[in-house]
Motif scaffolding. Sequence first.
Motif, PDB file in Angstrom:
ATOM      1  N   GLY A   1      10.552  12.445 -18.976  1.00 22.29           N
ATOM      2  CA  GLY A   1      10.360  11.537 -20.073  1.00 22.29           C
ATOM      3  C   GLY A   1       8.751  10.889 -19.957  1.00 22.29           C
ATOM      4  O   GLY A   1       8.230  10.754 -21.015  1.00 22.29           O
ATOM      5  N   THR A   2       8.514  10.554 -18.839  1.00 25.61           N
ATOM      6  CA  THR A   2       6.895   9.904 -18.751  1.00 25.61           C
ATOM      7  C   THR A   2       5.928  10.869 -18.959  1.00 25.61           C
ATOM      8  O   THR A   2       4.953  10.860 -19.763  1.00 25.61           O
ATOM      9  CB  THR A   2       6.906   9.380 -17.275  1.00 25.61           C
ATOM     10  N   LEU A   3       6.189  12.164 -18.474  1.00 24.91           N
ATOM     11  CA  LEU A   3       5.070  13.242 -18.887  1.00 24.91           C
ATOM     12  C   LEU A   3       5.048  13.420 -20.188  1.00 24.91           C
ATOM     13  O   LEU A   3       4.088  13.715 -20.908  1.00 24.91           O
ATOM     14  CB  LEU A   3       5.226  14.559 -18.036  1.00 24.91           C
ATOM     15  N   ASN A   4       6.338  13.622 -21.148  1.00 21.88           N
ATOM     16  CA  ASN A   4       6.455  13.964 -22.258  1.00 21.88           C
ATOM     17  C   ASN A   4       5.475  12.773 -23.190  1.00 21.88           C
ATOM     18  O   ASN A   4       4.765  13.038 -23.952  1.00 21.88           O
ATOM     19  CB  ASN A   4       7.787  13.841 -22.960  1.00 21.88           C
ATOM     20  N   HIS A   5       5.927  11.325 -22.479  1.00 22.00           N
ATOM     21  CA  HIS A   5       5.322  10.323 -23.402  1.00 22.00           C
ATOM     22  C   HIS A   5       3.834  10.261 -23.392  1.00 22.00           C
ATOM     23  O   HIS A   5       3.132  10.043 -24.403  1.00 22.00           O
ATOM     24  CB  HIS A   5       5.795   9.118 -22.654  1.00 22.00           C
ATOM     25  N   LEU A   6       3.223  10.615 -21.995  1.00 19.62           N
ATOM     26  CA  LEU A   6       1.885  10.699 -21.957  1.00 19.62           C
ATOM     27  C   LEU A   6       1.251  12.043 -22.810  1.00 19.62           C
ATOM     28  O   LEU A   6       0.209  11.692 -23.434  1.00 19.62           O
ATOM     29  CB  LEU A   6       1.601  11.303 -20.400  1.00 19.62           C
ATOM     30  N   LEU A   7       1.935  13.343 -22.829  1.00 15.36           N
ATOM     31  CA  LEU A   7       1.464  14.092 -23.756  1.00 15.36           C
ATOM     32  C   LEU A   7       1.545  13.664 -25.216  1.00 15.36           C
ATOM     33  O   LEU A   7       0.391  13.838 -25.821  1.00 15.36           O
ATOM     34  CB  LEU A   7       2.119  15.377 -23.448  1.00 15.36           C
ATOM     35  N   TRP A   8       2.635  13.093 -25.576  1.00 10.94           N
ATOM     36  CA  TRP A   8       2.377  12.471 -26.848  1.00 10.94           C
ATOM     37  C   TRP A   8       1.401  11.647 -27.303  1.00 10.94           C
ATOM     38  O   TRP A   8       0.945  11.675 -28.186  1.00 10.94           O
ATOM     39  CB  TRP A   8       4.030  11.855 -27.171  1.00 10.94           C
ATOM     40  N   GLY A   9       1.167  10.591 -26.122  1.00  9.14           N
ATOM     41  CA  GLY A   9       0.247   9.588 -26.441  1.00  9.14           C
ATOM     42  C   GLY A   9      -1.218  10.279 -26.480  1.00  9.14           C
ATOM     43  O   GLY A   9      -1.865   9.960 -27.402  1.00  9.14           O
ATOM     44  N   ASP A  10      -1.379  11.195 -25.790  1.00  7.71           N
ATOM     45  CA  ASP A  10      -2.731  11.819 -25.901  1.00  7.71           C
ATOM     46  C   ASP A  10      -2.870  12.488 -27.101  1.00  7.71           C
ATOM     47  O   ASP A  10      -4.008  12.551 -27.684  1.00  7.71           O
ATOM     48  CB  ASP A  10      -2.921  13.056 -24.677  1.00  7.71           C
ATOM     49  N   THR A  11      -1.880  13.147 -27.490  1.00  6.90           N
ATOM     50  CA  THR A  11      -1.854  13.838 -28.930  1.00  6.90           C
ATOM     51  C   THR A  11      -2.076  12.860 -30.032  1.00  6.90           C
ATOM     52  O   THR A  11      -2.866  13.199 -30.748  1.00  6.90           O
ATOM     53  CB  THR A  11      -0.660  14.677 -29.002  1.00  6.90           C
ATOM     54  N   MET A  12      -1.344  11.792 -29.942  1.00 12.36           N
ATOM     55  CA  MET A  12      -1.563  10.927 -30.897  1.00 12.36           C
ATOM     56  C   MET A  12      -2.749  10.446 -30.846  1.00 12.36           C
ATOM     57  O   MET A  12      -3.735  10.363 -31.983  1.00 12.36           O
ATOM     58  CB  MET A  12      -0.632   9.653 -30.768  1.00 12.36           C
ATOM     59  N   TRP A  13      -3.414   9.880 -29.850  1.00 10.73           N
ATOM     60  CA  TRP A  13      -4.837   9.452 -29.723  1.00 10.73           C
ATOM     61  C   TRP A  13      -5.987  10.544 -30.079  1.00 10.73           C
ATOM     62  O   TRP A  13      -6.789  10.303 -30.959  1.00 10.73           O
ATOM     63  CB  TRP A  13      -5.164   8.617 -28.460  1.00 10.73           C
ATOM     64  N   MET A  14      -5.723  11.730 -29.875  1.00 14.39           N
ATOM     65  CA  MET A  14      -6.675  12.752 -30.291  1.00 14.39           C
ATOM     66  C   MET A  14      -6.494  12.999 -31.856  1.00 14.39           C
ATOM     67  O   MET A  14      -7.777  13.219 -32.290  1.00 14.39           O
ATOM     68  CB  MET A  14      -6.612  13.959 -29.364  1.00 14.39           C
ATOM     69  N   SER A  15      -5.490  12.855 -32.314  1.00 12.10           N
ATOM     70  CA  SER A  15      -5.352  13.282 -33.808  1.00 12.10           C
ATOM     71  C   SER A  15      -6.250  11.952 -34.622  1.00 12.10           C
ATOM     72  O   SER A  15      -6.578  12.260 -35.461  1.00 12.10           O
ATOM     73  CB  SER A  15      -3.889  12.935 -34.115  1.00 12.10           C
TER      74      SER A  15
ATOM     75  N   THR B   1      11.014  12.576 -25.564  1.00 12.15           N
ATOM     76  CA  THR B   1      11.542  13.871 -25.731  1.00 12.15           C
ATOM     77  C   THR B   1      10.841  14.944 -26.524  1.00 12.15           C
ATOM     78  O   THR B   1      11.265  15.888 -27.243  1.00 12.15           O
ATOM     79  CB  THR B   1      12.934  13.978 -26.535  1.00 12.15           C
ATOM     80  N   TYR B   2       9.303  14.728 -26.415  1.00 11.82           N
ATOM     81  CA  TYR B   2       8.268  15.463 -26.978  1.00 11.82           C
ATOM     82  C   TYR B   2       8.481  16.946 -26.950  1.00 11.82           C
ATOM     83  O   TYR B   2       8.201  17.644 -27.805  1.00 11.82           O
ATOM     84  CB  TYR B   2       7.093  14.774 -26.697  1.00 11.82           C
TER      85      TYR B   2
END
Length: 160
Positions: A37-51, A69-70
């Motif tokens: 869950g934490t790794l998914n949140h981190l990837l989601w956050g990186d994707t959101m900021w990079m967008s 659950t990204y």
Amino acid sequence: MARYNAWQNRQLTEIVKQMDDAALDHDHGAFFSTIRGTLNHLLWGDTMWMSRFCDDVAKPEVGGDQSTTYTETTGVWQAQRFRMDGRIRIWSETLSNVDLLGDLTWYSGLTKSEMSKPRALCIAHLFNHQTHHRGQVHAMLTAGGHPAPVSDLAFMPEDA
């Protein structure tokens, strides 16, 4: 920091791909409960900021309330993590001082409002957010008796 981020995630990938689903999904009582869950949140956050920083990066198709659950599997997470780390690195290597000036304005799903903050602060936040959540993963790994990556900047290989 982009090099450091990629180095850390490569180390985590080597550890995580050896773990079974039960270990990845064990509730450690952390903010995002589990390693996955934490790794998914981190990837989601990186994707959101990079967008927000790059026109060629699409924002996640799910909101922050589904960030844990990204990705559905370790393999999907690993592939998306690798691609995002490469995109962050390429983007960071092209930044100039002028790119740090001014404000970044975006709609925040968290606050349900438009936000505007200094662009340089938002970029610093991207890297600080990564380090913060990887620290949580590190703690969950060690609590679960798993190896954890070397995280000291001083030990990052020159070719990382």
